[in-house]
Design a protein around this motif. Structure first.
Motif, short mmCIF file in Angstrom:
data_model
loop_
_atom_site.label_atom_id
_atom_site.label_comp_id
_atom_site.label_asym_id
_atom_site.label_seq_id
_atom_site.Cartn_x
_atom_site.Cartn_y
_atom_site.Cartn_z
N UNK A 57 -33.73 11.51 -29.80
CA UNK A 57 -32.73 12.55 -29.52
C UNK A 57 -31.32 11.96 -29.63
N UNK A 58 -30.52 12.42 -30.59
CA UNK A 58 -29.17 11.85 -30.74
C UNK A 58 -28.32 12.02 -29.48
N UNK A 59 -28.43 13.16 -28.83
CA UNK A 59 -27.66 13.37 -27.60
C UNK A 59 -28.06 12.35 -26.52
N UNK A 71 -22.33 11.69 -35.18
CA UNK A 71 -22.56 10.48 -35.99
C UNK A 71 -24.03 10.08 -35.96
N UNK A 72 -24.67 10.19 -34.80
CA UNK A 72 -26.08 9.81 -34.71
C UNK A 72 -26.98 10.83 -35.41
N UNK A 73 -26.57 12.09 -35.39
CA UNK A 73 -27.35 13.08 -36.12
C UNK A 73 -27.33 12.77 -37.61
N UNK A 74 -26.16 12.41 -38.08
CA UNK A 74 -26.06 12.05 -39.49
C UNK A 74 -26.90 10.81 -39.77
N UNK A 78 -18.54 3.06 -38.97
CA UNK A 78 -19.46 2.01 -39.41
C UNK A 78 -20.63 2.62 -40.16
N UNK A 79 -21.22 1.85 -41.07
CA UNK A 79 -22.20 2.44 -42.01
C UNK A 79 -23.53 2.82 -41.37
N UNK A 80 -23.98 2.11 -40.38
CA UNK A 80 -25.29 2.42 -39.77
C UNK A 80 -25.13 2.71 -38.29
N UNK A 81 -26.13 3.39 -37.74
CA UNK A 81 -26.09 3.70 -36.32
C UNK A 81 -26.02 2.43 -35.49
#
Lengths: 207, 207
Positions: free
Chosen positions: A165-167, A150-153, A89-92
């Motif tokens: 924090x993505x994690x 994916x969240x880091x990106x 999907x395009x966005x978080x």
DNA sequence: AAAATAAATTACCGATCGGTACACAAAGCC
DNA sequence: GGCTTTGTGTACCGATCGGTAATTTATTTT
């Protein structure tokens, strides 16, 4: 060592042909394991649902533990397909929404057992459950790693706040997913879980 | 029908006195049920941990299922005491924080099994599990009702946005709590769960 | 037709499950 | 001292657990 998986067998048409469809039998076994967990599913339950006798089961699938792993593989391939779609999907926010909507749909489907097979199996396995827990934890970790990436990106895309924090966010999303699975197992309706998703999305961080 | 609970027995000092402490034995049983679930805990496991023989167990606690219910009662009274404290917090945010911090502490304590006994037992009970599921669902519903009431009051206090559904918010918080329990059962560390709490609190709605 | 191969069926294995009958031991009541 | 009452220990119950040996049945290969 013979390979036992269902998808090999080029065409050894020698000897008496089997009278059942291994694919259908594996699906039936999946239904039992999903509903009852590894320990809760007895060989009698499995053979009854699969429509075969124990020796046939052992010849085709090895033993109970190997059958479970094959069923879990199929569960992940079929019932968790939405997770691979979600990552695209395009966005978080869209990723999270796809995850949660997919989870609600899978966990409250009227033609499948309620809840998540991974949650049921990981919490409900006894002595020999180490191999099963390892399988599920490994699967969870790889899935989690993909979500973190994916969240880091997304953060690089300016799609998430820099301070987040993505994690931690991945763990947070996982907690909601597994929590909904627990609620579904113990009686929550689809509307209940849709409410959870609505609330979670209304709180989702904006860039 | 004789009552069997541990807290009755005014002082029937007739007959041979029992050689074990029912309270300590029940605590030991709680530890086994908590770690292994209802089905996963065998009578051999229980008697070994409790330091008594089967006839003593049956005489003092009825049977396995009744022992489980007594252990669950003790679990709720002792290990879930933080939930009653949480409801007394002054703001909805403080209530949620107290719930989550208490859950993380209880689920990752180094001197207790990981995870939540309710989650483990509700997902991992087989045939006779209906009575157990019913017990846990009833407990969950009453706890949920208290939380909804608390959030409704918070909304009246201007402590939560008017548009927010208290019931949905309660389910949402429950999902996070149970999800963290699942994560704790399958290896998440205390730091991992603290991260979840931090993220969840950072998203908590402001009035 | 005969040999070879593999699946189906039946009947069984030892181990473990939750639960209990029975004899014995320790206390109070008389 | 009995006598009653109650807990303890042993040894056992039928049922079920996961798994298998042995035989029969169906099919291909020679």
């Amino acid at each position: 060592m013979e390979s036992i998986t269902t998808a090999d067998a080029p065409a050894p048409t020698r000897g008496r042909p089997r009278e059942f469809c291994p694919d259908a039998a594996l699906s039936a076994a999946l239904g039992i394991f999903w509903a009852k967990g590894y320990d809760g599913a007895s060989m009698a339950d499995l053979t009854a649902a699969m429509g075969i006798t124990k020796p046939s089961l052992y010849a085709a699938f090895g033993n109970k533990e190997q059958l479970f792993h094959q069923a879990l593989d199929r569960y992940e391939a079929e019932k968790l397909a939405y997770t691979r779609e979600a990552l695209k999907q395009p966005t978080a926010r869209a990723v999270a929404e796809h995850f949660m909507r997919g989870a609600v749909a899978a966990q409250t489907s009227t033609c499948d057992p309620k809840g998540c097979m991974g949650v049921i199996s990981a919490t409900a396995c006894g002595a020999e459950g180490d191999s099963i827990k390892a399988h599920i934890m490994q699967r969870r970790q790889s899935s989690n790693a993909a979500l973190v990436t994916r969240f880091e990106q997304a953060r690089q895309d300016g799609d998430l706040p820099q301070h987040l924090d993505p994690q931690g966010l991945a763990y947070y999303l996982y907690a909601i997913l597994q929590g909904m699975a627990v609620l579904a197992t113990s009686g929550a309706t689809r509307d209940d879980l849709d409410g959870v998703v609505t609330i979670a999305l209304s709180m989702w961080p904006t860039s």
